[in-house]
Design a protein around this motif. Structure first.
Motif, PDB file in Angstrom:
ATOM      1  N   ARG A 129      -1.256 -14.127   5.721  1.00 56.88           N
ATOM      2  CA  ARG A 129      -2.570 -14.131   6.362  1.00 56.88           C
ATOM      3  C   ARG A 129      -2.493 -14.746   7.753  1.00 56.88           C
ATOM      4  O   ARG A 129      -3.040 -14.209   8.712  1.00 56.88           O
ATOM      5  CB  ARG A 129      -3.560 -14.905   5.510  1.00 56.88           C
ATOM      6  CG  ARG A 129      -4.930 -15.019   6.166  1.00 56.88           C
ATOM      7  CD  ARG A 129      -5.812 -16.004   5.417  1.00 56.88           C
ATOM      8  NE  ARG A 129      -6.971 -16.365   6.197  1.00 56.88           N
ATOM      9  CZ  ARG A 129      -8.089 -15.661   6.242  1.00 56.88           C
ATOM     10  NH1 ARG A 129      -8.178 -14.537   5.572  1.00 56.88           N
ATOM     11  NH2 ARG A 129      -9.118 -16.056   6.977  1.00 56.88           N
ATOM     12  N   VAL A 153     -11.364 -19.376   4.522  1.00 53.09           N
ATOM     13  CA  VAL A 153     -10.874 -18.120   3.940  1.00 53.09           C
ATOM     14  C   VAL A 153     -11.967 -17.516   3.060  1.00 53.09           C
ATOM     15  O   VAL A 153     -12.508 -18.189   2.180  1.00 53.09           O
ATOM     16  CB  VAL A 153      -9.606 -18.371   3.099  1.00 53.09           C
ATOM     17  CG1 VAL A 153      -9.222 -17.103   2.345  1.00 53.09           C
ATOM     18  CG2 VAL A 153      -8.461 -18.834   3.980  1.00 53.09           C
ATOM     19  N   GLU A 209      -6.563 -14.721  -0.550  1.00 52.88           N
ATOM     20  CA  GLU A 209      -6.324 -15.312   0.778  1.00 52.88           C
ATOM     21  C   GLU A 209      -7.041 -14.546   1.884  1.00 52.88           C
ATOM     22  O   GLU A 209      -6.765 -14.753   3.069  1.00 52.88           O
ATOM     23  CB  GLU A 209      -4.818 -15.358   1.065  1.00 52.88           C
ATOM     24  CG  GLU A 209      -4.102 -16.474   0.362  1.00 52.88           C
ATOM     25  CD  GLU A 209      -4.632 -17.858   0.774  1.00 52.88           C
ATOM     26  OE1 GLU A 209      -4.934 -18.059   1.950  1.00 52.88           O
ATOM     27  OE2 GLU A 209      -4.760 -18.716  -0.120  1.00 52.88           O
ATOM     28  N   LYS A 257      -0.476 -17.019   1.963  1.00 55.32           N
ATOM     29  CA  LYS A 257      -1.030 -17.809   3.081  1.00 55.32           C
ATOM     30  C   LYS A 257      -0.278 -17.508   4.386  1.00 55.32           C
ATOM     31  O   LYS A 257      -0.888 -17.341   5.447  1.00 55.32           O
ATOM     32  CB  LYS A 257      -0.920 -19.311   2.775  1.00 55.32           C
ATOM     33  CG  LYS A 257      -2.006 -19.857   1.859  1.00 55.32           C
ATOM     34  CD  LYS A 257      -1.933 -21.381   1.859  1.00 55.32           C
ATOM     35  CE  LYS A 257      -2.703 -22.063   0.752  1.00 55.32           C
ATOM     36  NZ  LYS A 257      -3.529 -21.301  -0.173  1.00 55.32           N
TER      37      LYS A 257
END
Lengths: 344, 344
Positions: free
Chosen positions: B48, B67, B155, B45
């Motif tokens: 990203r 996402v 993700e 996470k």
């Protein structure tokens, strides 16, 4: 000193065979990402036996030896317990001294869904859906590759996974434009069995595409010149029409001329061979593509055997028993150059 | 037309960051082949978010977007059901247009058992145990690679696994002797995030060895010149003695001179910096090796941040917030060239 000599001899050995594990033979075609464990297990055993026999007919020593598994992962050991490895068991040099094979597998129920939903084969990485599909396709086919490498390793085959994408293989207008085979060659010379697979790759003309296992095999065969090539599939061989048709006839032999054109050799009786031309149907899982690639391999003077996986027929093909006259009781299709036929 | 322009711009963007996912941070060190799912999820996470922010401070749009997962495999979907993909959701070009990152991971509790039991790092492929260990090690580290690629893809990170072995990377006397980075470069230019890993490879002098993730990062940094490098680990940074020692002091900054020598920068108060030399202990999971590799990277003028994974500190490091003055409330270790320090 003996060890060094054995290494030199090993690296001088020719490449014996390239094997295609067809997606239809090792996965359950109609169920997403399901491996046909039974077939894969039998195929792995047959491969090991064929590799140990080294082309000779002395199969006894191969079958009685204890198999030393090479997958030391947790899952293979069953449960969470530490794997128990006895280093002393690996003292026997001949144990892993197998004849040289390369394995290439298709995708079957892995990768196809991801590729077709996103259109990876049509290219265009600037489309987010294609880029996403490229990632998803690679995840699916590499997970299948890992499972096949593990199944082979459990049978004591020193298999090493090699993704064409990671190796930088690429295409132009969907034909191979770059495919460095040096790591594959080094691996077989080092005593490993490379395991490649159909993969999503870059394409110079359309950004990306799917490079099929059949095309990979043709390229490897051209560069590395194996003794013979075996396509393991889910039907007995090539038929003159879809094998679901009750009138379908299994084609015993397909002859390839110097221009790569192929024709079917029909055996009406044992003494008379007649060449006929029959349009093989393409509804049997891309059989025309397979024959075309096989014909290009046969053109190099290399026999191709298309045979049903996990049968006695596939074992005989893997073991090179079909290289001369085709045995009467063998079921499968031989694709052979007219030049090679002439010298039999 | 707009699409073409966006593609050109994308490929012109510089490589922003190379990230090392330390084995200790993403696996459970003391349990064979167990992933630290919680850490890996948070790290994915954070990666990203850092990639979407592109170095700017506008994080709002990144965090509110839905996402779009890129792992379309059966297991990711939960159960045996066909994954449902809505192609329309992938219409937004910006969704996958992330800044350029490369990820390299270590082995942790994957691979180490197999490598150490067989002595792969010491070479000698003619020993059956070493050859077996080579196969077993690669199975273990590539299975970890697949799981990390899948976690990142879930993700929405367009991650592509690339094994150094398959790419033909090799060493001589355990230093890199061949490592073609062109496929890695092409992948970041195509908008993908390459995911490499420590791997068993061929070695010209001793047949084979283990190529560590840290050495891979140093080579990639030298060739591809990222803006900065982040090592995610399981401790806050580099200490002056094992972090289990209650007197251990976290080193805030390590300065590297033009010859690659490094010294610790101690900050006694905000206005006065004194250079001291403290022997960092190597009992903290090869920290000396890590600092040595990091110092070689810093020598190129590239900052290296060693920071605890899955913390606010790691997010700030991934997002490039440590590139100038080190914030007072940031915990971690900066390894920086004296040249780079001088221009701050």
């Amino acid at each position: 000193m003996e060890e060094n000599q054995s290494r030199t001899n090993y690296s001088d050995k020719p490449l014996r065979c390239i094997v295609k594990l067809g997606g239809a033979a090792i996965t359950c075609k109609n169920e997403l990402e399901k491996i046909n464990q039974e077939n894969l297990g039998i195929v792995s055993k047959q491969l090991r036996q064929a590799m140990m026999m080294g082309g000779s007919s002395n199969s006894t020593s191969a079958s009685v030896k204890k198999v030393l598994g090479l997958d030391w992962s947790k899952r293979a050991g069953g449960g969470d317990s530490q794997i128990s490895i006895n280093p002393d068991e690996f003292g026997d040099q001949s144990e892993l001294d197998l004849s040289k094979f390369i394995i290439v597998h298709g995708a079957g129920s892995f990768g196809h869904f991801q590729a077709s939903r996103s259109g990876v084969h049509k290219g265009g990485l600037h489309h987010p859906l294609v880029k996403a599909g490229f990632v998803a396709t690679r995840i699916s086919v590499t997970s299948l590759n890992l499972e096949i490498v593990r199944a082979l390793a459990r049978e004591g085959i020193p298999s090493v996974g090699m993704s064409p994408f990671a190796a930088g293989w690429s295409t132009c207008e969907r034909n191979i434009s770059a495919a460095d085979t040096s790591q594959v060659a080094k691996s077989i010379d080092s005593g490993f069995v490379p395991v490649l697979h159909g993969d999503a790759v870059y394409d110079d003309s359309q950004d990306c595409t799917i490079l099929s296992g059949d095309v990979i095999i043709r390229h490897l065969a051209e560069v590395l010149k194996p003794g013979y090539v075996v396509f393991l599939t889910d039907v007995l061989g090539v038929y003159d029409r879809p094998p679901t048709d009750s009138n379908a006839v299994l084609l015993r032999e397909i002859a390839v001329d110097e221009d790569g054109n192929w024709s079917i050799v029909a055996v009406e009786n044992m003494n008379k061979q007649v060449e006929i031309t029959v349009a093989a149907h393409d509804t049997t899982g891309g059989m025309i593509t397979k024959i075309t690639e096989a014909a290009l391999i046969a053109k190099f003077g290399i026999d191709v055997y298309i045979v049903k996986a996990a049968t006695d027929h596939s074992f005989r093909a893997l073991n090179g028993e079909i290289r001369g006259d085709i045995p009467d009781d063998w079921l499968g299709t031989v694709i052979r150059s007219q030049r090679a036929r002439a010298v039999l």
